[in-house]
Design a protein around this motif. Structure first.
Motif, PDB file in Angstrom:
ATOM      1  N   LEU A 157      16.785 -32.059  -6.849  1.00  0.00           N
ATOM      2  CA  LEU A 157      16.198 -33.060  -7.737  1.00  0.00           C
ATOM      3  C   LEU A 157      16.903 -34.401  -7.591  1.00  0.00           C
ATOM      4  CD1 LEU A 157      14.243 -33.815  -9.969  1.00  0.00           C
ATOM      5  CD2 LEU A 157      15.879 -32.920 -11.637  1.00  0.00           C
ATOM      6  N   ALA A 158      18.235 -34.370  -7.515  1.00  0.00           N
ATOM      7  CA  ALA A 158      18.989 -35.612  -7.349  1.00  0.00           C
ATOM      8  C   ALA A 158      18.618 -36.306  -6.043  1.00  0.00           C
ATOM      9  CB  ALA A 158      20.494 -35.323  -7.383  1.00  0.00           C
ATOM     10  N   GLN A 159      18.476 -35.528  -4.974  1.00  0.00           N
ATOM     11  CA  GLN A 159      18.098 -36.101  -3.678  1.00  0.00           C
ATOM     12  C   GLN A 159      16.682 -36.662  -3.723  1.00  0.00           C
ATOM     13  OE1 GLN A 159      20.159 -36.363  -1.012  1.00  0.00           O
ATOM     14  NE2 GLN A 159      18.580 -37.551   0.023  1.00  0.00           N
ATOM     15  N   TYR A 160      15.791 -35.958  -4.415  1.00  0.00           N
ATOM     16  CA  TYR A 160      14.390 -36.415  -4.534  1.00  0.00           C
ATOM     17  C   TYR A 160      14.309 -37.749  -5.275  1.00  0.00           C
ATOM     18  CZ  TYR A 160       9.595 -36.579  -6.287  1.00  0.00           C
ATOM     19  OH  TYR A 160       8.330 -36.983  -6.626  1.00  0.00           O
ATOM     20  N   ILE A 161      15.021 -37.843  -6.395  1.00  0.00           N
ATOM     21  CA  ILE A 161      15.009 -39.087  -7.173  1.00  0.00           C
ATOM     22  C   ILE A 161      15.561 -40.247  -6.346  1.00  0.00           C
ATOM     23  CG2 ILE A 161      15.979 -40.230  -9.198  1.00  0.00           C
ATOM     24  CD1 ILE A 161      15.900 -37.524 -10.616  1.00  0.00           C
ATOM     25  N   MET A 162      16.613 -39.992  -5.593  1.00  0.00           N
ATOM     26  CA  MET A 162      17.208 -41.047  -4.777  1.00  0.00           C
ATOM     27  C   MET A 162      16.263 -41.484  -3.662  1.00  0.00           C
ATOM     28  SD  MET A 162      20.824 -41.037  -2.668  1.00  0.00           S
ATOM     29  CE  MET A 162      20.204 -39.841  -1.481  1.00  0.00           C
ATOM     30  N   ASP A 163      15.604 -40.513  -2.992  1.00  0.00           N
ATOM     31  CA  ASP A 163      14.705 -40.848  -1.886  1.00  0.00           C
ATOM     32  C   ASP A 163      13.488 -41.614  -2.374  1.00  0.00           C
ATOM     33  OD1 ASP A 163      16.410 -39.587  -0.170  1.00  0.00           O
ATOM     34  OD2 ASP A 163      15.298 -37.706  -0.085  1.00  0.00           O
ATOM     35  N   ILE A 164      12.882 -41.172  -3.473  1.00  0.00           N
ATOM     36  CA  ILE A 164      11.714 -41.869  -4.016  1.00  0.00           C
ATOM     37  C   ILE A 164      12.094 -43.261  -4.491  1.00  0.00           C
ATOM     38  CG2 ILE A 164      10.126 -41.911  -5.979  1.00  0.00           C
ATOM     39  CD1 ILE A 164       9.117 -40.167  -3.796  1.00  0.00           C
TER      40      ILE A 164
ATOM     41  N   ALA B 242      11.735 -49.117  -3.683  1.00  0.00           N
ATOM     42  CA  ALA B 242      12.621 -50.209  -4.102  1.00  0.00           C
ATOM     43  C   ALA B 242      12.248 -51.527  -3.442  1.00  0.00           C
ATOM     44  CB  ALA B 242      14.076 -49.862  -3.793  1.00  0.00           C
ATOM     45  N   THR B 243      11.590 -51.464  -2.292  1.00  0.00           N
ATOM     46  CA  THR B 243      11.229 -52.681  -1.570  1.00  0.00           C
ATOM     47  C   THR B 243       9.722 -52.752  -1.405  1.00  0.00           C
ATOM     48  OG1 THR B 243      11.489 -51.543   0.558  1.00  0.00           O
ATOM     49  CG2 THR B 243      13.390 -52.752  -0.302  1.00  0.00           C
ATOM     50  N   ARG B 244       9.211 -53.958  -1.328  1.00  0.00           N
ATOM     51  CA  ARG B 244       7.770 -54.155  -1.173  1.00  0.00           C
ATOM     52  C   ARG B 244       7.314 -53.808   0.231  1.00  0.00           C
ATOM     53  NH1 ARG B 244       4.439 -59.765  -2.490  1.00  0.00           N
ATOM     54  NH2 ARG B 244       2.357 -58.974  -1.951  1.00  0.00           N
ATOM     55  N   ASN B 245       8.113 -54.155   1.218  1.00  0.00           N
ATOM     56  CA  ASN B 245       7.771 -53.888   2.613  1.00  0.00           C
ATOM     57  C   ASN B 245       8.741 -52.875   3.193  1.00  0.00           C
ATOM     58  OD1 ASN B 245       5.657 -55.942   2.722  1.00  0.00           O
ATOM     59  ND2 ASN B 245       7.311 -57.456   2.748  1.00  0.00           N
ATOM     60  N   LEU B 246       8.202 -51.867   3.859  1.00  0.00           N
ATOM     61  CA  LEU B 246       9.064 -50.861   4.478  1.00  0.00           C
ATOM     62  C   LEU B 246       9.803 -51.426   5.678  1.00  0.00           C
ATOM     63  CD1 LEU B 246       6.821 -47.652   4.354  1.00  0.00           C
ATOM     64  CD2 LEU B 246       8.660 -48.329   2.818  1.00  0.00           C
TER      65      LEU B 246
ATOM     66  N   ARG C 279      -7.715 -43.345   5.059  1.00  0.00           N
ATOM     67  CA  ARG C 279      -6.446 -43.375   5.780  1.00  0.00           C
ATOM     68  C   ARG C 279      -5.317 -43.681   4.807  1.00  0.00           C
ATOM     69  NH1 ARG C 279      -3.338 -47.415   7.677  1.00  0.00           N
ATOM     70  NH2 ARG C 279      -2.009 -47.016   9.483  1.00  0.00           N
ATOM     71  N   GLN C 280      -4.218 -42.925   4.926  1.00  0.00           N
ATOM     72  CA  GLN C 280      -3.050 -43.149   4.086  1.00  0.00           C
ATOM     73  C   GLN C 280      -2.174 -44.243   4.669  1.00  0.00           C
ATOM     74  OE1 GLN C 280      -1.248 -39.173   3.740  1.00  0.00           O
ATOM     75  NE2 GLN C 280      -1.748 -39.229   1.575  1.00  0.00           N
ATOM     76  N   THR C 281      -1.531 -44.987   3.782  1.00  0.00           N
ATOM     77  CA  THR C 281      -0.581 -45.996   4.225  1.00  0.00           C
ATOM     78  C   THR C 281       0.709 -45.315   4.662  1.00  0.00           C
ATOM     79  OG1 THR C 281       0.360 -46.288   2.019  1.00  0.00           O
ATOM     80  CG2 THR C 281      -1.571 -47.631   2.588  1.00  0.00           C
ATOM     81  N   GLU C 282       1.539 -46.067   5.344  1.00  0.00           N
ATOM     82  CA  GLU C 282       2.820 -45.525   5.806  1.00  0.00           C
ATOM     83  C   GLU C 282       3.695 -45.109   4.629  1.00  0.00           C
ATOM     84  OE1 GLU C 282       6.507 -46.834   8.797  1.00  0.00           O
ATOM     85  OE2 GLU C 282       4.810 -48.182   8.424  1.00  0.00           O
ATOM     86  N   ARG C 283       3.637 -45.861   3.541  1.00  0.00           N
ATOM     87  CA  ARG C 283       4.423 -45.514   2.354  1.00  0.00           C
ATOM     88  C   ARG C 283       3.919 -44.212   1.725  1.00  0.00           C
ATOM     89  NH1 ARG C 283       7.546 -49.077  -0.589  1.00  0.00           N
ATOM     90  NH2 ARG C 283       6.391 -50.834   0.279  1.00  0.00           N
TER      91      ARG C 283
END
Length: 265
Positions: free
Chosen positions: A93-100, A105-109, A3-7
């Motif tokens: 590419l710019a949008q992809y880098i920002m979204d990833i 950036a945070t430990r918990n979603l 099972r995949q995690t939500e992240r």
């Protein structure tokens, strides 16, 4: 299938969106380049040669030089256009880098919500039940208190239970108790959630302490102190028992007595 995690699911969605956008960008850029080259070809073919056939050599040379210069200028302009197009940053590419970046950036979603837990059961098992109700103790950990204490004394010498952190580990007996409970159960009863909630520890802690106990049990020090091959006298005693309780032909099968499917008595 694991099972995949939500992240992980969110990351896969971002990857798919990026591939879709970048393919659309490439297709659009190819179409723009094709249109630009078509326009350039049309403008070049529209310039007709002069009708006067008596043009002097000097005039022809001058015209040829002017045409070459114009062609070089046009080629230079096209090259500069391609260079400018290549130097532009891809919006996908710019949008992809920002979204990833935002995703990791945070430990918990989501906002962390404390889960009420209690270690009362573990405290009872390692104190009152261990002394006055050994059967209760054995029903949880599959061994009697005396054997448990011997294991704690041997495993406590392993370096895996010591670290240089300012946050000390929980006592070895509590770590061993959690690991033994998982070893002695299966299915939903041994799930990480159930074990952690039952003994009042974190989900990651339940996995971590079990891993430590496994590493200590697999160490050379533990194997040499807990697992010993029988000597010749012990082997002969076991062979005699097999011969008396089964048949002479099975005498050398002394290692297959415990757990055999063939009734020997």
């Amino acid at each position: 299938m694991p099972r995949q995690t939500e992240r992980q699911e969110a990351a896969d969605e971002i990857h798919n969106m990026f591939f879709t956008d970048i393919i659309a960008e490439i297709a659009s850029q190819l179409q723009e380049d094709e249109d630009s080259y078509d326009n350039y070809a049309d403008s070049s073919s529209s310039s007709e040669p002069g009708s006067d056939m008596d043009i002097s050599r000097d005039s022809a040379s001058s015209s040829h030089s002017h045409s070459s210069s114009s062609s070089s200028t046009s080629s230079s302009d096209l090259s500069m256009m391609d260079s400018d197009s290549d130097s532009e940053e891809s919006p996908a590419l710019a949008q992809y880098i920002m979204d990833i970046g935002n995703l990791y950036a945070t430990r918990n979603l989501h906002q962390h919500v404390p889960i009420p837990k209690s270690s009362a059961l573990l405290d009872l098992l390692l104190s009152a039940y261990k002394v006055s109700c050994p059967e209760f103790f054995r029903s949880y950990f599959r061994i009697y208190p005396a054997c448990f204490d011997n294991l704690v004394a041997i495993l406590a010498q392993d370096g895996v239970f010591y670290n240089n952190s300012s946050n000390p580990q929980m006592p070895v007996d509590r770590q061993l108790a959690i690991a033994l409970y998982q070893f002695g159960h299966y299915g939903n009863a041994a799930s990480t959630w159930k074990v952690a909630l039952q003994f009042g520890v974190g989900f990651g802690t339940a996995i971590l302490v079990t891993s430590r106990v496994m590493k200590a049990c697999c160490s050379e020090q533990f194997r040499t102190s807990a697992l010993q091959w029988p000597n010749a006298e012990t082997k002969e005693t076991a062979k005699e028992w097999v011969e008396e309780n089964s048949c002479p032909a099975w005498r050398d099968g002394w290692l297959m007595v415990d757990g055999t499917l063939v009734p020997l008595t």
